[in-house]
Design an enzyme around this catalytic site. Structure first.
Site, short mmCIF file in Angstrom:
data_model
loop_
_atom_site.label_atom_id
_atom_site.label_comp_id
_atom_site.label_asym_id
_atom_site.label_seq_id
_atom_site.Cartn_x
_atom_site.Cartn_y
_atom_site.Cartn_z
N GLU A 227 27.43 -3.70 -5.11
CA GLU A 227 26.16 -3.53 -5.21
C GLU A 227 25.18 -3.46 -3.64
O GLU A 227 25.34 -3.92 -2.33
CB GLU A 227 25.40 -5.43 -5.60
CG GLU A 227 26.31 -5.69 -6.79
CD GLU A 227 26.30 -7.17 -7.38
OE1 GLU A 227 25.19 -7.56 -7.19
OE2 GLU A 227 27.03 -8.12 -6.64
N ASP B 213 16.69 -4.99 1.15
CA ASP B 213 16.08 -6.05 2.28
C ASP B 213 15.31 -7.63 2.47
O ASP B 213 14.06 -6.50 2.10
CB ASP B 213 16.21 -5.02 3.15
CG ASP B 213 15.94 -5.64 5.12
OD1 ASP B 213 16.42 -6.84 5.01
OD2 ASP B 213 15.41 -4.27 5.75
N TYR C 160 21.56 -11.13 -8.99
CA TYR C 160 22.89 -10.66 -7.89
C TYR C 160 23.77 -11.71 -8.34
O TYR C 160 25.02 -11.85 -7.82
CB TYR C 160 22.44 -10.27 -6.65
CG TYR C 160 22.55 -10.68 -5.77
CD1 TYR C 160 23.27 -12.35 -5.59
CD2 TYR C 160 20.75 -10.59 -5.23
CE1 TYR C 160 22.76 -13.12 -4.43
CE2 TYR C 160 20.45 -11.13 -3.88
CZ TYR C 160 21.37 -12.64 -3.44
OH TYR C 160 21.05 -13.37 -2.62
N LYS D 218 27.09 -2.99 6.93
CA LYS D 218 25.88 -3.15 7.49
C LYS D 218 25.55 -1.89 7.94
O LYS D 218 26.16 -1.13 8.45
CB LYS D 218 25.73 -4.20 8.82
CG LYS D 218 26.10 -5.45 8.13
CD LYS D 218 24.60 -6.08 7.22
CE LYS D 218 23.37 -5.98 7.51
NZ LYS D 218 23.39 -7.51 8.32
N CYS E 2 25.29 -21.67 39.51
CA CYS E 2 24.36 -21.92 38.63
C CYS E 2 23.50 -22.18 38.54
O CYS E 2 22.68 -22.53 39.25
CB CYS E 2 24.96 -23.71 37.57
SG CYS E 2 23.61 -24.19 36.29
N CYS F 282 21.39 -25.93 38.10
CA CYS F 282 21.82 -27.20 38.86
C CYS F 282 22.41 -26.45 40.13
O CYS F 282 22.84 -27.55 41.02
CB CYS F 282 22.59 -28.02 38.51
SG CYS F 282 23.55 -27.61 37.73
N CYS G 115 23.96 -31.31 34.31
CA CYS G 115 23.54 -29.77 34.63
C CYS G 115 22.32 -30.09 33.88
O CYS G 115 21.42 -30.42 32.38
CB CYS G 115 23.87 -28.95 34.04
SG CYS G 115 22.89 -27.40 34.12
#
Length: 662
Positions: free
Chosen positions: A111, A115, A220, A307, A401, A404, A424
């Site tokens: 199918e 969009d 659908y 896609k 990091c 921190c 952190c």
């Protein structure tokens, strides 16, 4: 003929003309005749308002204004689909399906992937009663009045009982162009693409606005129906016969080769369509095969979405930003010169991790190609090295990091860098934002900015602190008035009553998503019982794997967790599963057993029965094996019954089943 009969005759005639024009594309009268009859009906309903009904064609013009959209719980989750991006992915999907079913050939329904905005429509005794967005898959928003303005959507159908159908509401290209022309003329910002325009239209509080935007819809899928069919293609034909608009370009393919040909054909033909598509949906046609394949936590195993290749554009990478997530993972993000891609302006894109940056040799000031497909986060896919300047320089992942300044660690088997400091600030604030999110404790009014302020003001350091906040604490925050503070405190108080699975998910245990949290809460019922389980007991639960069990065990063994849970309990936060679970759930006839259903049942719909059995602690599968405990055999049971007899499996007929369930 009286006024009531006149009104009914007008409604039937207008309904017929609507169907001819918007569904069949075969109008039998000119627009002027339709408009004349519509005005007659509007005038009569204005004069006799007591005769106006919720399914009158006049609701197509809108007029209902809502203050807010109510939440709607989906009877069955509206799951997302796994993705395929190339022929290899499609062939891999085909191999997985054939391997799981033990078949050499599978029929697939292909199918067009519209969009638009996924919606669920419920009809009771033939009348359209509720239309909802997909939302998070479990809970959507009630947009019934806006959906009624879509003229191809029937407001009443010839059927009894309850029917739920699912589809995609969208804005045709012609409607999109007219809408943007009108917005530009009024100096309003035009919509980026038809999908955004459709979604924005259906979320208008005034349905008159939605009515003016001329949306359309393709159905659908069937979520619940009074008639059971053997295949997906039969269900599509069935809802089409009821008057729903389905997409005529669908095709049943008998092999993956046919599927690939279909995909290739529409990859080039899609530009000629009067609406946007962003891919192709491929579904196993047989409902029995679908049942046997089942679902993962996020998507059905019997369907996949191909896609179309993403749109790509070129821009310049100006800088790199490093962020710390709630699990301590440090993620690099490209800061770009803003550029339009796939209908939106992009100024940031994912760089994934240090290995990705090194592999693609991405450097500051490089000209880079950005890719974005649909709602997927944009990513840097390639550097245009021939345009690289002589003074370009590589950059490196940080060693400390960014939040921190603790040392970063790369755990064995992982490419990500992690901050392992449990205090952190970035991890704590991200964890707080996760805890209050919709799928977790769902505390309205606690957005990221408020969470950040609470942390910076030293009012909240872990999630338990939320339940000890006072009104005067909240009033010290920016833009927090008395009414907002009171509303937030009420939302925090209300969250104490959430079922255990929301708390479990909110705690942010690694690898434990919302579905796994519900599985654990359902199985062990209380936080105390769950904490007592060892790894082997956890892994004995369906859908809980090795990594999940390890993560749960490790979490509850961390010293600070005992204190955290004690504070939550003292604050009155519920730690018991309160979701759907009948007293029959501990019935030894069902608990921890595997069931298979076959044949035609007189008193139960298959999905309804599956839900009833699972609610009693059993598992329902699609095929008979040595692991099957009970076969439920209806009329015309075939090979599954024969196999169950050969294996000596317990067999129940419908009368025996009914006795066990009562």
């Amino acid at each position: 003929m009286g006024v009531r009969e006149d009104i009914q005759a007008l409604r039937e005639k207008l309904g017929q003309y609507n169907h001819e024009y918007y569904v069949l594309d075969q109008p039998s009268v000119p627009d002027s005749e339709y408009d004349r009859l519509m005005q007659q009906l509007i005038d009569l309903e204005d004069k006799y308002p007591e005769l106006k009904t919720a399914d009158s064609p006049t609701v197509r013009v809108g007029g209902t204004v809502r203050e807010v959209f109510e939440k709607v719980e989906h009877k069955r989750p509206m799951l997302s689909l796994g993705n395929a991006f190339n022929e290899t992915d499609l062939r891999a999907f085909d191999e997985r399906v054939k391997g799981a079913l033990g078949k050499e050939a599978i029929d697939y329904v292909c199918e067009l992937k519209i969009d638009g905005l996924a919606v669920s429509l419920t009809y009771e005794e033939g009348r359209f009663t509720i239309g909802a967005t997909r939302g998070d898959g479990q809970t959507g928003e009630d947009i019934t009045e806006n959906l009624k303005t879509i003229r191809s959507l029937p407001l009443s159908i010839q059927t009894s009982g309850s029917l739920e159908v699912r589809g995609e509401a969208f804005m045709p290209k012609a409607s999109f162009l007219k809408l943007n022309e009108a917005r530009i003329a009024l100096f309003d910002e035009p919509f980026a693409n038809p999908r955004n325009a459709a979604a924005g239209s259906l979320r208008q509080l005034d349905s008159k606005i939605a009515a003016k935007r001329h949306l359309d819809i393709f159905l659908y899928a069937v979520g619940e129906a009074p008639e059971q069919k053997q295949s997906h293609s039969e269900y599509l034909a069935y809802i089409e016969s009821l008057g729903f608009k389905t997409n005529k370009e669908r095709h049943v393919c008998s092999s993956i080769e046919e599927v690939i040909d279909y995909v290739a054909r529409w990859s080039t033909k899609r530009i000629d369509l009067p609406y946007d598509i962003d891919g192709i949906v491929i579904k196993v046609d047989s409902i029995n095969d679908q049942d046997q394949l089942g679902f993962t936590a996020k998507s059905p195993r019997w369907a996949i979405a191909y896609k179309f290749p993403a749109e790509e554009v070129v821009t310049t990478l100006e800088d790199v930003d490093f962020s710390v997530g709630r699990t301590g993972v440090v993620t690099p993000t490209a800061i770009l010169i803003p550029v339009k891609v796939a209908g939106t302006t992009v100024s940031r894109a994912s760089l994934h991790n240090g290995d990705y940056i090194k592999e693609k040799d991405i450097r500051l000031k490089d000209r880079v190609i950005i890719k974005k497909a649909g709602d997927i986060i944009p990513e840097v896919v390639r550097v245009i090295k021939e345009e690289r300047s002589k003074d370009s320089r590589p950059f490196y992942m940080p060693t400390h990091c960014p939040s921190c300044d603790s040392d970063l660690t790369q755990l064995e088997g992982e490419v990500a860098l992690r901050c392992l400091n449990p205090q952190c600030p970035a991890q704590l604030t991200e964890g707080l934002a996760h805890f209050v999110s919709r799928l977790a404790m769902n505390i309205d009014g606690l957005g990221e900015k408020v969470v950040e302020q609470l942390y910076q003001a030293d009012l909240v350091k872990d999630v338990s602190d939320l339940y000890y906040l006072k009104r005067e604490d909240l009033l010290t925050l920016d833009r927090m008035g008395e009414k907002s503070a009171d509303n937030l405190l009420r939302a925090i108080e209300a969250s104490k009553n959430n079922s255990l699975e929301r708390l479990l998910f909110g705690l942010g245990i690694r690898f434990i998503g919302s579905k796994a949290a519900k599985t654990l809460a359902y199985r062990f019922e209380t936080m105390t019982c769950l904490r007592e389980q060892d790894k082997a007991s956890l892994m004995a639960v369906d859908e809980i794997g090795d990594k999940m069990a390890d993560a749960v065990s490790q979490y509850f063994n961390e010293p600070h967790v005992e204190t955290l849970l004690a504070r939550l309990h003292a604050a009155g936060v519920n730690m018991t599963y309160t979701g759907p679970k009948t007293s029959a759930a501990v019935d030894e006839s069902f608990t921890n057993k595997t069931f298979v259903i076959t044949g035609t049942l007189e008193h139960y719909k298959r999905q309804e029965l599956k839900t009833l059995i699972e609610a009693r602690g059993a598992k329902v599968t699609g095929s008979v094996s040595k692991k099957t405990d009970v076969l439920i055999a209806g009329e015309q049971a075939g090979s599954k019954l024969e196999k169950a007899e050969q294996l000596g499996i317990t067999i129940w007929n419908e009368a025996m089943l009914k006795e066990k369930l009562t």
